[in-house]
Write an enzyme that holds these catalytic residues in place. Structure first.
Site, PDB file in Angstrom:
ATOM      1  CG  LEU A  75     -34.991  92.417  20.107  1.00  0.00           C
ATOM      2  CD1 LEU A  75     -36.133  91.998  20.646  1.00  0.00           C
ATOM      3  CD2 LEU A  75     -34.095  91.018  19.864  1.00  0.00           C
ATOM      4  CB  CYS A  76     -33.513  95.798  22.748  1.00  0.00           C
ATOM      5  SG  CYS A  76     -33.462  96.709  24.291  1.00  0.00           S
TER       6      CYS A  76
END
Length: 292
Positions: A189-190
């Site tokens: 993620l991110c």
């Protein structure tokens, strides 16, 4: 009397441990961090009881990101992005092993730690020893990967430190190849999806070409993150841009907490996705075990 948020400085805060290095500004931290997350409980506590399947986390060991202007951003893995998904996985019954590229200690953005969030803090305390003494990823590849490996998923948390080294690592490439070849999950993620760039190293095309992903929006790293002093300058390259050039489809251009499943690749767009990504990973892993 508390200081009004509009009075907080938007100038990045100097990091005295390194030349020309900076933490995020006080104002940016007031916008991007909080004492608690949106954690709303574990859905499958103790659901996995057999003890075989584990999670391999590839974490960041470098703190500093060199920017276009010669300044350095003092970063690490984002604690919420790392620890909240792991909380869901560990509470469901999955053990976690921690690896870094060289076996050096994991670096965390402790300024983003939600200090009043029991789920995150308790998971941090359980993993602290492994974070300080992680495995060397090359050793994991040599000794613990293969068709009979006990790892059901590879987890790469975000934080800007994920753009340093991990995206250019042949060891990360080998790990992703193993996951794809052996039908294991890749969870990230991110800025963590920067690791997916390694899959295309020295190849005409990436094995992840055609996959859809959520990732932190380049527009924020190019705009608001600099304007509010979160970053002390521009990144030398942008994650979504390079993923797109490798043939992956980035499905978001904003930060809303979105998660996405494309085959065995599970992604989230930002720290806001941490809670839901943890739930998604647990659900998918439990379903995969039931169907084996």
């Amino acid at each position: 009397m508390s200081q009004d948020v509009n009075e907080l400085s938007k100038q990045p805060t100097p990091d005295k441990a390194e030349d020309n290095a900076f933490f995020p500004s006080p104002y940016s931290l007031s916008q991007y961090t909080a004492p608690k997350t949106d954690f709303d409980g574990v859905e499958h506590k103790g659901a996995y009881k057999d003890g075989k399947w584990k999670v391999l986390m590839i974490a960041a060991e470098e703190r500093y990101v060199l920017l276009e202007n010669g300044k350095m951003f003092s970063t690490g893995n984002h604690p919420v992005e790392m620890l909240l998904p792991l909380h869901h996985l560990m509470e469901a019954g999955f053990d976690v092993d921690v690896a870094t590229l060289s076996g050096y200690p994991v670096k965390l953005e402790l300024w983003a730690m939600p200090t009043e969030d029991e789920a995150v803090i308790s998971t941090y305390n359980k993993l602290k020893e492994k974070l300080k003494q992680p495995k060397k990823l090359a050793d994991v590849i040599k000794n613990e990967l293969g068709p009979d490996s006990d790892y059901l998923s590879v987890f790469i948390p975000g934080g800007h430190a994920a753009v340093v080294g991990i995206s250019e690592s042949e060891d990360v490439q080998q790990t992703l190849d193993w996951a794809l070849d052996n039908d294991r999950f890749i969870v990230t993620l991110c800025h963590g999806p920067a690791a997916l760039l390694s899959a295309g190293l020295n190849r005409e095309k990436s094995p992840l070409e055609g996959y859809s992903v959520c990732v932190f929006p380049d527009s924020l790293d190019e705009g608001a993150n600099i304007e509010i002093g979160y970053l002390p300058g521009r990144l030398k390259w942008l994650v979504a841009d390079l993923l797109t050039k490798q043939g992956l489809k980035v499905v978001n251009d904003d930060m809303t907490g979105r998660t996405l499943k494309d085959r065995k690749l599970l992604t989230g767009d930002s720290p806001l996705a941490s809670n839901e990504l943890g739930k998604l990973a647990v659900n998918e892993m439990l379903n995969a075990i039931q169907n084996k």
